[in-house]
Design an enzyme around this catalytic site. Structure first.
Site, short mmCIF file in Angstrom:
data_model
loop_
_atom_site.label_atom_id
_atom_site.label_comp_id
_atom_site.label_asym_id
_atom_site.label_seq_id
_atom_site.Cartn_x
_atom_site.Cartn_y
_atom_site.Cartn_z
CD GLU A 192 2.10 20.59 13.93
OE1 GLU A 192 1.30 20.67 14.89
OE2 GLU A 192 3.33 20.75 14.05
CB SER A 233 9.19 11.64 16.54
OG SER A 233 7.92 11.25 17.04
CG HIS A 234 6.98 17.73 15.38
ND1 HIS A 234 7.24 18.96 15.94
CD2 HIS A 234 5.72 17.79 14.89
CE1 HIS A 234 6.19 19.74 15.76
NE2 HIS A 234 5.26 19.06 15.13
CB VAL A 235 3.98 13.23 15.71
CG1 VAL A 235 4.51 11.83 15.91
CG2 VAL A 235 2.45 13.21 15.70
#
Length: 815
Positions: free
Chosen positions: A431, A449-451
């Protein structure tokens, strides 16, 4: 001599202690080889005794090398710190032949006599350097400063010469008429010294492996060394070529020869051979010569080619860089603790202990490989038009610089002022902390990617910096306020005065009240444990499952959609309330209280506890019926173990509700994490040749006319998981789907607990066949375009390629 003998006595104990035992021997021998330990003190040792002790130790090391292949790397490193030694008269020749030099050249007094006394009393590797210094001094027309230069460059000072039991006080002083004779005799004597002390001297190791016979005047008299058997054909000619070109200024041909020789020698090192140690010393010498050749030719490494060639080369370089970093870390963990322990016990200077592992790495070819990477990286970036940055989220920002080791360590933090994080490590799953306006990193998280997605959604500037100088400059600005102005391929930054902080640029300092108002409604169990794709509704399953059902029959016929069923919302809670899971439910309640109290270590405990759930018989029966009626194979048909694997996979999906990312994400936007409800999509696995992810709007530039996609070999976990490296990425204009443009080539290596798979891209058609690559990438772009048109909005699509056919396994709105 005593150290060599004690080390030989300890080899069995060290071998049985494993890696750490042999690491201890290596550290000890290395401290001696680098002159951190006194070579001799108040003890007269005949050279032949030292030689015999070395011979015994290297014989034992050779035997362990044969019997314990897992320790070969460590054993090789130990051998590189110990001379070859030799039985019989090898050491004695050191004593005898210095007398031959003195007699032949009429140089019995002064420095030569002092050196003779030292050699007679205690010979050491220093003598190789002294001999070289004398040769250099004579060749320079008797310039004594050259003598001292050679000595000092190799760590021998005036103080050290005086410290020997038989100190060397005088400088050399020869007559001009002695020049030719001394050069000839000292050159011959060098072979004798190296035969004992320099196990890894190139010329010496080559002649030792190829065999030689000497009937010279007073040097190596009557010595006959037989060639090592079992060498590849053409190998002697290759070694001869290396010797002839070892001093070349242009090192390309030499390097090619050296690397070819090592490649040919490699299989021989894994076979049994009574002269194995001679072959190991030869390999060490070739390795060392690679390093010196690269250092010599470093400035010439500036050839470039077309941009495509540069992309291929860059992908190899990036993979090599990761491998080197991993190797260095491995060495550090293994060797540094032993160096610190032994160093303190042996009274070694602290500075030498601190740089111990670093120096071991520098001494091998890993250091020269690292130099090549640093030299070629900017050249390849320029040729491939890659720039110094990869801008993942191009947002203008102003904030104060904070340097952290890894983003993971601060992901739950909240910054009170606009903060630019310079993070050395970013995995991709983290996060972004509150108050952060930018994340800059040398790491290479995927743009999908998530970030990366989170950065774009939150309007946070996010970029990878490939230039170590720029990165060092940013780190040096810690605490200062910077203005970042990104383009799609670069970031320009400048210092700003505090008064200018709020003017003219986004600082991303939204009030908490400005967050969108979202609430979660707890989903109830609808009475069914499993449903088919025709029954997917928003009350039963999430958007991912519904989208897959929606695509069936609507996408072009050449696009495959895997069959799927689902365990709908509420099934987890129903399973948890089952009598068979009473203990698990109680344990979860306790751990949730612990988590509520701020103990985040409970997250991992909760995930493990969820995996203890038992499956109610009704769930098993309903899931079996739905899978079979949908034409999917039932895992239980393959035996109880196959069903257990499937059940564990289902539980892992439920457990992922409590991963750090999901938990901190919901807390950040003030949602009740407990209300999160998870359905499980059970989908047919396509045994993929390639996996891909598509964004139908280029996420780096925001260009809606451009599709951006990434492709890897094998299954797609390496794309969506936090794995090192970048995929083969490309962009394609929607109005020209036949012309994909490759941006970066990088192979990811998937590794999970069950199986380690190393993927070889070097012969894969995706890399080497232009037509094949063009066709596959173009088809992927067409899929993206078709699905975006179907939904009428930008999409984030995951899929695979099997035997040239495209399958889509997921689509969702692009954020």
């Amino acid at each position: 001599m005593h150290r060599f003998n004690i080390a030989a006595d300890l080899i069995d104990v060290a071998k049985n202690a494993g890696e750490l035992g042999l690491a201890g021997i290596l550290v000890w021998m290395r401290f001696m080889a680098t002159r951190q330990l006194i070579w001799n003190k108040n003890y007269n040792i005949k050279p032949r005794e030292i030689s015999k002790a070395q011979d015994r130790l290297t014989d034992l090391l050779q035997n362990v090398y044969k019997s314990h292949p897992e320790y070969r790397e460590l054993l090789r490193m130990i051998m590189s710190t110990v001379g070859r030694g030799g039985e019989g008269d090898v050491g004695q020749r050191i004593r005898d032949e210095i007398l031959v030099i003195q007699r032949n050249n009429d140089c019995k007094g002064g420095m030569m006599e002092e050196w003779h006394q030292k050699l007679h009393n205690n010979t050491s590797p220093d003598d190789v350097v002294i001999c070289q210094a004398l040769i250099d001094y004579i060749k320079s027309d008797f310039d004594v400063s050259v003598y001292w230069k050679t000595l000092n460059e190799n760590g021998i000072t005036k103080k050290r010469l005086l410290s020997y039991d038989r100190g060397i006080h005088s400088e050399p002083n020869f007559r001009r008429d002695q020049k030719d004779g001394l050069l000839r005799d000292l050159g011959n004597y060098m072979r004798t010294l190296k035969a004992v002390h320099s196990g890894a001297d190139l010329e010496s190791t080559i002649s030792n492996c190829m065999g030689y016979r000497s009937e010279g005047e007073g040097f190596m008299v009557g010595v006959q060394i037989n060639p090592v058997s079992g060498l590849p054909s053409g190998f002697p000619e290759l070694l001869q070529f290396i010797l002839e070109h070892v001093e070349d200024k242009n090192v390309e041909a030499l390097l090619e020869g050296l690397l070819e020789a090592r490649e040919e020698l490699r299989p021989v090192l894994f076979k049994s051979n009574d002269r194995l140690k001679d072959l190991i010393f030869l390999d060490i010498a070739l390795d060392s010569t690679v390093r010196t050749a690269i250092e010599r030719g470093y400035e010439e490494l500036n050839r470039s080619g077309d941009s495509h060639w540069a992309l291929y080369a860059k992908s190899v370089l990036d993979r090599t860089r990761l491998s080197l970093a991993s190797k260095a870390e491995c060495y550090h963990q293994l060797l540094q603790p032993s160096a610190e322990y032994l160093g303190s016990r042996l009274g070694v200077d602290q500075w030498a202990v601190n740089i111990f592992t670093e120096e071991i790495i520098r001494a091998g070819s890993a250091a020269s490989l690292s130099s090549i990477l640093n030299r070629l990286d900017p050249i390849l970036r320029k040729t491939a038009n890659l720039g110094s940055w990869q801008v993942i989220s191009p947002v203008e920002a102003v904030g104060y610089v904070v340097v952290v080791h890894e983003l993971l360590s601060v992901q739950n933090k909240s910054y009170g002022q606009p903060t630019i994080l310079v993070a050395k490590a970013v995995k991709g799953e983290e996060e972004i902390p509150d108050g952060t306006v930018a994340v800059l990193t040398p790491d290479m998280p995927d743009v999908l990617s998530h970030v990366s997605v989170r950065a774009r959604n939150s309007k946070v500037c996010f970029a990878t910096c490939f230039d170590p100088n720029i990165l060092a400059d940013l780190q040096a600005k810690e605490g200062k306020c910077l203005h970042l102005k990104p383009t799609s391929a670069d970031i320009v930054y400048s210092e700003v005065k505090e008064g200018d902080l709020t003017s003219g640029s986004s600082t991303n300092s939204k009030e908490v009240g400005a967050l969108p108002s979202v609430t979660l409604v707890r989903k109830q169990f609808g009475g069914r444990y499993a449903i088919s794709s025709e029954e997917f509704t928003s009350e039963m399953v999430g958007a991912k499952s519904r989208n897959i059902a929606y695509l069936k029959g609507k996408v072009p016929s050449w696009v495959g959609i895997p069959t799927s069923v689902a365990l709908p919302f509420g099934v987890f809670e129903k399973v948890l309330s089952d009598n068979s899971n009473k203990e698990v439910a109680e344990k979860l309640q306790f751990l949730k209280k612990k988590l509520g109290g701020g103990d985040f270590s409970a997250l991992e405990e909760i995930r493990k506890t969820v995996l203890e759930l038992a499956a109610p018989p009704q769930l098993v029966q309903e899931l079996k019926n739905k899978m079979q009626s949908s034409g999917m194979p039932w895992p239980g048909d393959g035996g109880q173990q196959r069903w257990e694997q499937a059940w564990m996979a289902i539980k892992k999906v439920w457990a992922s509700k409590w991963n750090e990312r999901a938990y901190f994400s919901t807390r950040k936007v003030k949602l009740d994490h407990d209300y999160l409800c998870m359905a499980v999509l059970v989908q047919e696995i396509i045994n993929a040749d390639y996996a891909f992810v598509i964004h139908t709007i280029n996420p780096s530039s925001g260009d809606a006319s451009e599709i951006y996609a990434e492709v890897v070999k094998g299954l797609g976990e390496t794309l969506v998981g936090a794995y090192p490296g970048r995929a083969l990425s490309f962009v394609c204009k929607k109005n020209d789907l036949n012309s994909p443009q490759v941006l970066g080539l990088y192979d990811s290596v998937p590794m999970d607990e069950e199986e380690k798979v190393v993927l070889d891209y070097s012969s894969d058609p995706l890399m080497i066949d232009n037509n094949f690559r063009q066709s596959i990438l173009s088809s992927i772009a067409r899929v993206g375009n078709a699905i975006e048109e179907l939904y009428g909005s930008p999409q984030d699509i995951e899929g695979v390629v099997k035997d040239g056919k495209i399958y889509v396994v997921q689509t969702r709105p692009q954020m």
